[in-house]
Design an enzyme around this catalytic site. Structure first.
Site, PDB file in Angstrom:
ATOM      1  N   LYS A  80       0.850  -1.092  -0.172  1.00 12.98           N
ATOM      2  CA  LYS A  80       0.063   0.021   0.067  1.00 12.98           C
ATOM      3  C   LYS A  80       0.956   1.162   0.068  1.00 12.98           C
ATOM      4  CE  LYS A  80      -4.071   1.747   2.790  1.00 12.98           C
ATOM      5  NZ  LYS A  80      -4.644   1.551   4.080  1.00 12.98           N
ATOM      6  N   SER A 155      -9.807   1.189   2.959  1.00 10.56           N
ATOM      7  CA  SER A 155      -8.974   2.146   2.081  1.00 10.56           C
ATOM      8  C   SER A 155      -7.792   1.231   1.190  1.00 10.56           C
ATOM      9  CB  SER A 155      -8.228   3.173   3.074  1.00 10.56           C
ATOM     10  OG  SER A 155      -7.437   2.531   4.048  1.00 10.56           O
ATOM     11  N   SER A 179      -9.610  -1.120   7.069  1.00  9.76           N
ATOM     12  CA  SER A 179      -9.057  -0.826   5.740  1.00  9.76           C
ATOM     13  C   SER A 179      -8.275  -2.114   5.174  1.00  9.76           C
ATOM     14  CB  SER A 179      -8.246   0.315   5.865  1.00  9.76           C
ATOM     15  OG  SER A 179      -9.149   1.429   5.967  1.00  9.76           O
TER      16      SER A 179
END
Ligand code: ZN
Lengths: 493, 482
Positions: A80, A155, A179
Site C-alpha cells: 500500500k 482504504s 481498511s
C-alpha cells in the site's frame, strides 16, 4: 498449467524449490497480469518493473547459491502506498505528497527485503487511508476485479484488487477501522489485521496512530500467516510495538475447531446487514458447529457506539498526524504572501475533501471546551468496548461476524454520502478500538457474483487461535469461486 | 512602590546535554553546519516515529529530585498542537496533565533572608528547530525569507515552572542563578543563557500590598542573561505600577524584553493566544519510573549548591564568600583543592572571593586562566600563619602571584614584603620610636593605653611595614610597663 500469477505463495515457493519455476518467471507473470489488468483496475500507483525484475534475479541467484531466505523468497508482493519505500515515490494517494521520495524504508519494507520478497509496486488507497472505497484517491479510483462497476472497498483497495487479480501473490495494507478486512471481503481475498503493536508502524504514514496496524492480503489463510510472520515482532523504532515473543502464528493452523467456543456478535450480525451476507455468515457458522465448535450468541452492546467513537478518535489523531504536511520541508508547496498563507494554501490545494473533513472534525473534537464531550467521551466508549470484548473472551475462544454489511457497492454510490460510507466499517471498527486481531476470509458469492467475507476476531496476541479458526473457515467454505474471476472482463487483454 | 507587591512566577527551559536527541538517535551537538544532525524523526518526515531517550528521562529525574519534587510513577506524553515552520510535526511532544515531576521547592537567599520558592512542575518535552528570519526586522512577519535549521529540533528540553512565590526582581535573578547552578552541578546541561540552552519566561503581576487577589499578569520572553532577567522583571513591575497609578489596567499578554532599550513591548494579547488541543501522544507509551530507578537517582545525586555553601560556612567561611565560591566553578575548584591540601578556609575563601575576583575584573582574565594554584594559596596561608607575611602583605603577594610574578615566596622576596624576623632589628626600632616620643611613653606608664596604637604605627612605618604588628605591640608594652 496454471499461470504462475494465480499460484498461492505456498505453491509458488514449492515450485521454485522444485526447480519448476524461477522468481524471474513468476515476477514476469505477475507483471504481465498487471499490464493486462491495470487499465481496468488501477490497483497500482507505481509499478516498479525494473526494481522487481532485479530483485527477482537476485532471489534466483541466492536460491541457486543455497541462500534460502524462507517462504517469501522470490515471491512478488505489493505494498500500500502509505508505507515508506526508500527511493520509490510514496504519496499516500495525496496530491500533497506528489513526487515525494522517502529517504528511508518502513520497518516492514526492510523486513520483507530480508525475507527475500520482491516488491512489484505501490498500490492505490483512499487518500491517507481515509475511506472505504478507494474512491478518495487523488490519483483515480481503483475498481473491483469481480465487477469493475463496483468499488474494491478501502482504504487498501489497491492491495486487495492486486492480490485478487494476480498482480501480486500477496500484499500489505493498513487497517485503521477495517481498511484491510473490508476490501479483502469485497475482493474475495483473505485480509488480516494483527494485534495492535505486533507489527511495527515505523514508516507507515500515520492516519490514526492508536488504531493503525499493518497487515497482509493473500489468496489463502496460510499465505496470510506466512506474510504476517515475515513482518511481526518488536521494533526498536516503534515505541508502541510489543516486546517479547511473537505468537506461534501457524502453530495450530490445521488443528480444526473441535472443542472451541465461537461467539457470534449479535450487534454486528443483524441490524443493517444485507440478507445474503447474513445467510452466508449463518451457513459458515453452521459449518463451524458441524466441525465440532460450540457456537453461542454474544451481546456486546457498546459496539453500537463504536462507529461514533471511532469517528472522533481517528479524526482527532489525524488532525495532528497530518499537521506536518505544510509545504515547508517536503511535498507540495503552494504560493502565499506569508508563511502562514503558504501553509494554508498548500493544505487547501494538497488535501482532498474527505481529508479536510476529517481534519476539521478532529480539530473540533480536541478544541478547548469540546474535548470532554467529544474526544474524552469517545475514549470512555473505547474503554467500555475493550472491557466488553475482554469479558466475552473469558467465555469464548473467538468471536465472529460479517466483515462488511454489504458486498461491493457501485462506484459513486456512497461517494456523496459520508455517513453511508462510514457505515461500511461498522463491523470492522470495534477491534481497532480494542487492539485485538481479526481476519476476513472469503466464504461465498452473492447473487450478483460478488464475494462475501466472514470475520473472525480473537483476543490480543491470539493470532495462533485466530488463524486456526480462519483455516477451518476456509476449509469448510471451500471458496473456489476465484476460478470464476478468470473469465472476468478485466483479464481480457 | 511599597504600596504594591509584585507576584512573579518563572518558567525555565533547560536543554539537556544527552548523547542523542529526545526521540531519535541524532547527536545533541552545537555549532554544526545547519541541518546536518537530523533524521526522519527529528525532521518530522511522514511515517517517522519517536522513541524516548532514557538518558533524558534520567536527566529530568535528577533535576526533579534536586528540586525536591514528587516523581510520578506513571506520567504521559501529550501532543501540543500549533503551526510554526520550525516545529517540524506542527505539534510538540510535551507533557500536560501528569508531568514526570511535580510539587517541589527551592530555597534562595537574598540579603541573608531565605525564601522558599515552590516548584509546580518539571516536565519533559522536545525542542524546536531554529528560524532565522532574513530581511525586514528579523521577525517572521516582516522577513523577506526565512531559513530553517533543524539541528536543535528534538533536543531534550526540561521545563521547570515555579509557583508565583517570587516577590522581587532581585529574587528572580537569585532564583535563576541558583537553578542554573543546580543544573550545572547535576551535569545535565551547560545551562548557557546566551546560547539558549537555558531560557527564562517570567510571569509578572502586581497587586496592592496586603491583597490576596492576584493582578492580571504579563509574560515576559526573550530574557538572555541573569542580569536581563532582573532588569526585565524590575522594568515590568514598574511599568505595571505606573499603569495602574495612572488609571490604566494591565492586560494579559506576552511581552518581549528588548535588551537595548531596557523595555518590554507587547507581542500578542491573550485573545490571540492559541488553543493547543493537547491529547495523549498515541505514538508513545506512558513513562514508568520504578522505585528502584528513583532510589538510584537519589543515591547518585552530587552535592548540591545549598549543601556545598553550608559545608563551607561550617568551615568558618562567611555566607557571602561561600556564595561566591559556589557560584563560580573555578573558584570553587581552587578552594576545594586548597582545603584538601590543608589550607586555611577563611583566609583562602576571602582571598578568592576578594582579591582574586577583583584582580580578575581589573585584568579581564579568569582566575582559572591565571598561574595561581591551590598549592600557592596553601603556601601563602602558611606564610601568614607563621608570621612570614602580614595579612596586608599577603594580599599584595597574591596579586603578584595572579599576575605571574612567581610563587608566593618569590613574590614576597622580590617585593620585599617578608616580615622582619630578627628580634634585634625590631627591638632597636621600638627603642628609637620610644625615645622620640617620651610624652606618649609617660602617658602609658601613667595608665593611658591609647598611645600604644600610635607607637605601633610609628614602628611599622619605620620598618616599612615589615614588622609583625602584634610583636611590636607586645614589645612596646613590655618596654613601657615592664
Ligand atoms: Zn533525528
Amino acid at each position: 498449467m496454471t499461470d504462475p500469477a494465480d499460484l498461492t505463495i505456498k505453491a509458488a515457493g514449492a515450485a521454485m524449490r522444485a526447480g519448476e519455476l524461477t522468481s524471474v518467471d513468476l515476477t514476469e507473470a505477475v507483471l504481465d497480469r498487471a499490464r493486462i489488468t491495470e487499465s481496468h483496475l488501477h490497483a497500482f500507483l507505481t509499478l516498479d518493473q525494473d526494481g522487481a525484475k532485479a530483485a527477482a534475479a537476485a532471489a534466483d541467484a541466492a536460491l541457486t547459491g543455497g541462500a534460502d531466505a524462507g517462504p517469501l523468497h522470490g515471491i512478488p508482493i505489493a505494498l500500500k502506498d502509505n508505507m515508506c519505500t526508500k527511493g520509490i515515490e510514496t504519496t499516500a494517494s495525496s496530491q500533497i505528497l506528489s513526487g515525494w521520495i522517502p529517504p528511508y524504508n518502513a520497518t516492514v519494507v526492510d523486513r520483507l527485503g530480508a525475507a527475500g520478497a520482491v516488491v512489484v509496486g505501490k498500490t492505490n488507497l483512499d487518500e491517507f487511508a481515509m475511506g472505504s472505497s478507494t474512491e478518495n484517491s487523488a490519483y483515480g479510483t481503483t475498481r473491483n476485479p469481480w465487477d469493475p462497476e463496483t468499488v474494491p472497498g478501502g482504504s487498501s483497495g489497491g492491495s486487495a484488487a492486486a492480490v485478487a487479480v494476480g498482480s501480486a501473490l500477496g500484499a500489505f495494507g493498513s487497517d485503521t477501522g477495517g481498511s484491510i478486512r473490508q476490501p479483502a471481503a469485497l475482493c474475495g481475498v483473505v485480509g488480516m489485521k494483527p494485534t495492535y503493536g505486533l507489527v511495527s508502524r515505523y514508516g507507515l504514514i500515520a492516519f490514526a496512530s492508536s488504531l493503525d496496524q499493518i497487515g497482509p492480503f493473500a489468496r489463502s489463510v496460510e499465505d496470510a500467516a506466512v506474510l504476517l510472520e515475515a513482518i511481526a515482532g518488536f521494533d526498536i523504532h516503534d515505541a508502541t510495538s510489543i516486546r517479547g515473543d511473537v505468537p506461534n502464528i501457524r502453530g495450530s493452523l490445521h488443528d480444526g475447531v473441535a472443542g472451541l467456543k465461537v461467539g457470534i456478535v449479535t450487534e454486528l450480525s443483524t441490524t443493517g446487514i444485507d440478507a445474503e451476507v447474513r445467510a452466508a455468515v449463518d451457513q459458515t457458522v453452521d459449518g463451524l458447529s458441524n466441525a465440532g465448535a460450540e457456537v453461542v450468541d454474544v451481546s456486546l452492546p457498546s459496539c453500537e457506539y463504536g462507529l461514533s467513537a471511532y469517528y472522533l478518535i481517528a479524526p482527532a489523531e489525524c488532525s495532528a498526524n497530518l499537521a506536518r504536511f505544510d509545504g515547508v520541508r517536503f511535498g507540495l508547496r503552494a504560493e502565499g504572501a506569508t508563511t502562514e498563507e503558504m501553509m494554508a494554501a498548500t493544505r487547501a490545494e494538497g488535501f482532498g475533501p474527505e481529508v479536510i473533513r476529517r481534519i476539521l472534525l478532529g480539530t473540533y473534537a480536541l478544541s478547548a471546551g469540546y474535548y470532554d464531550a467529544f474526544y474524552g467521551q469517545a475514549q470512555r466508549v473505547r474503554t467500555l468496548i475493550r472491557r466488553e470484548f475482554a469479558a466475552a473472551y473469558e467465555d469464548v475462544d473467538v468471536l465472529v461476524a460479517p466483515t462488511s454489511p454489504t458486498t461491493a457497492f457501485p462506484v459513486g454510490e456512497r461517494a456523496a454520502d459520508p455517513i453511508a460510507m462510514y457505515y461500511s466499517d461498522v463491523c470492522t471498527i470495534p477491534v481497532n478500538l480494542t487492539g485485538d486481531p481479526a481476519i476476513s476470509v472469503p466464504v461465498a458469492l452473492d447473487s450478483k457474483g460478488l464475494p462475501i467475507g466472514f470475520q473472525v476476531m480473537a483476543p490480543a496476541l491470539g493470532e495462533e487461535r485466530l488463524f486456526q479458526v480462519a483455516q477451518t473457515v476456509e476449509d469448510i467454505a471451500g471458496f473456489t469461486a476465484r476460478a470464476g474471476l478468470a473469465s472476468s472482463e478485466v483479464l481480457q487483454p | 512602590m511599597s504600596d504594591y507587591e509584585a507576584v512573579i512566577g518563572i518558567e525555565t527551559h533547560v536543554e539537556l546535554m544527552t548523547r542523542s536527541k529526545m526521540f531519535c538517535g541524532c547527536p545533541v551537538a552545537f555549532g554544526e553546519a545547519p541541518n546536518t544532525t537530523t533524521c526522519p524523526v527529528c525532521l518530522g518526515l511522514p511515517g517517522a516515529m519517536p522513541v524516548p531517550n532514557a538518558e533524558a528521562i534520567e536527566g529530568i529525574l535528577k533535576i526533579g529530585t534536586a528540586l525536591d519534587c514528587h516523581v510520578a510513577d506513571t506520567s504521559y506524553f501529550h501532543r501540543k498542537n500549533y503551526f510554526y515552520p520550525d516545529l517540524p510535526k506542527n505539534y510538540q511532544i510535551s507533557q500536560y496533565d501528569v508531568p514526570i515531576c511535580h510539587d517541589g521547592s527551592i530555597s534562595i537567599d537574598v540579603d541573608g533572608a531565605a525564601t522558599r520558592i515552590g516548584i509546580t512542575r518539571v516536565h519533559m518535552e522536545e525542542d524546536t528547530g531554529k528560524s532565522i528570519h532574513m530581511g525586514g526586522g528579523g521577525r517572521i512577519h516582516d522577513a523577506e525569507y526565512s531559513l530553517l535549521d533543524f539541528n536543535r529540533s528534538g533536543v531534550p528540553l526540561v521545563e521547570i515552572v515555579t509557583e508565583p512565590d517570587i516577590r522581587s526582581a532581585e529574587q528572580a535573578r537569585v532564583y535563576g542563578a541558583e537553578l542554573q547552578r543546580i543544573v550545572r552541578t547535576l551535569g545535565v546541561s551547560d545551562a548557557r543563557l546566551e546560547e539558549g540552552s537555558m531560557r527564562f519566561d517570567a510571569n509578572i503581576s502586581v497587586r496592592p500590598t496586603g491583597s490576596e487577589v492576584l493582578g492580571t499578569r504579563a509574560e515576559i520572553k526573550n530574557v538572555n542573561s541573569l542580569r536581563s532577567l532582573q532588569r526585565a522583571v524590575a522594568f515590568e513591575i514598574a511599568r505595571q505600577i505606573e499603569l495602574i497609578e495612572s488609571g490604566g489596567t494591565v492586560v494579559q499578554e506576552t511581552r518581549h524584553w528588548n535588551e537595548e532599550s531596557g523595555t518590554t513591548t507587547s507581542m500578542r494579547s491573550k485573545e490571540e493566544s492559541e488553543d493547543y488541543r493537547y491529547f495523549q501522544e498515541p505514538d508513545l507509551v506512558p513513562i514508568e519510573v520504578s522505585a528502584e530507578w528513583r532510589d538510584a537517582v537519589v543515591a547518585a545525586l552530587p552535592e548540591l549548591p545549598a549543601a556545598q555553601r553550608a559545608r563551607y560556612q561550617a568551615l568558618g567561611v562567611d555566607a557571602r564568600v561561600a556564595g561566591v565560591l559556589v557560584a563560580t566553578d573555578e573558584l570553587g575548584a581552587l578552594f576545594e583543592e586548597a582545603m584538601a591540601a590543608g589550607g586555611d578556609p577563611r583566609l583562602i575563601g576571602n582571598w578568592l572571593s576578594g582579591e582574586a575576583v577583583a584582580w580578575s575584573r581589573a585584568e579581564g582574565v579568569e582566575v582559572g586562566a591565571s598561574p595561581v594554584t591551590a598549592s600557592h594559596l596553601v603556601e601563602l596561608a602558611a606564610m601568614v600563619a607563621d608570621a612570614t607575611l602580614s595579612a596586608s602583605a599577603a594580599k599584595q603577594v597574591l596579586t603578584g602571584v595572579l599576575g605571574g610574578e612567581g610563587s608566593p615566596a618569590e613574590v614576597a622576596e622580590a617585593r620585599d614584603l617578608v616580615q622582619i624576623s630578627d628580634q634585634g632589628v625590631i627591638a632597636a626600632a621600638v627603642d628609637e620610636v620610644l625615645a622620640a616620643h617620651p610624652d606618649a611613653v609617660d602617658g602609658i606608664r601613667g595608665g593611658d593605653m591609647k598611645p600604644i596604637g600610635f607607637l605601633v604605627g610609628q614602628v611599622m612605618r619605620a620598618t616599612g611595614g615589615k614588622a609583625d604588628p602584634k610583636q611590636v605591640q607586645q614589645l612596646i608594652r613590655d618596654k613601657t610597663t615592664g
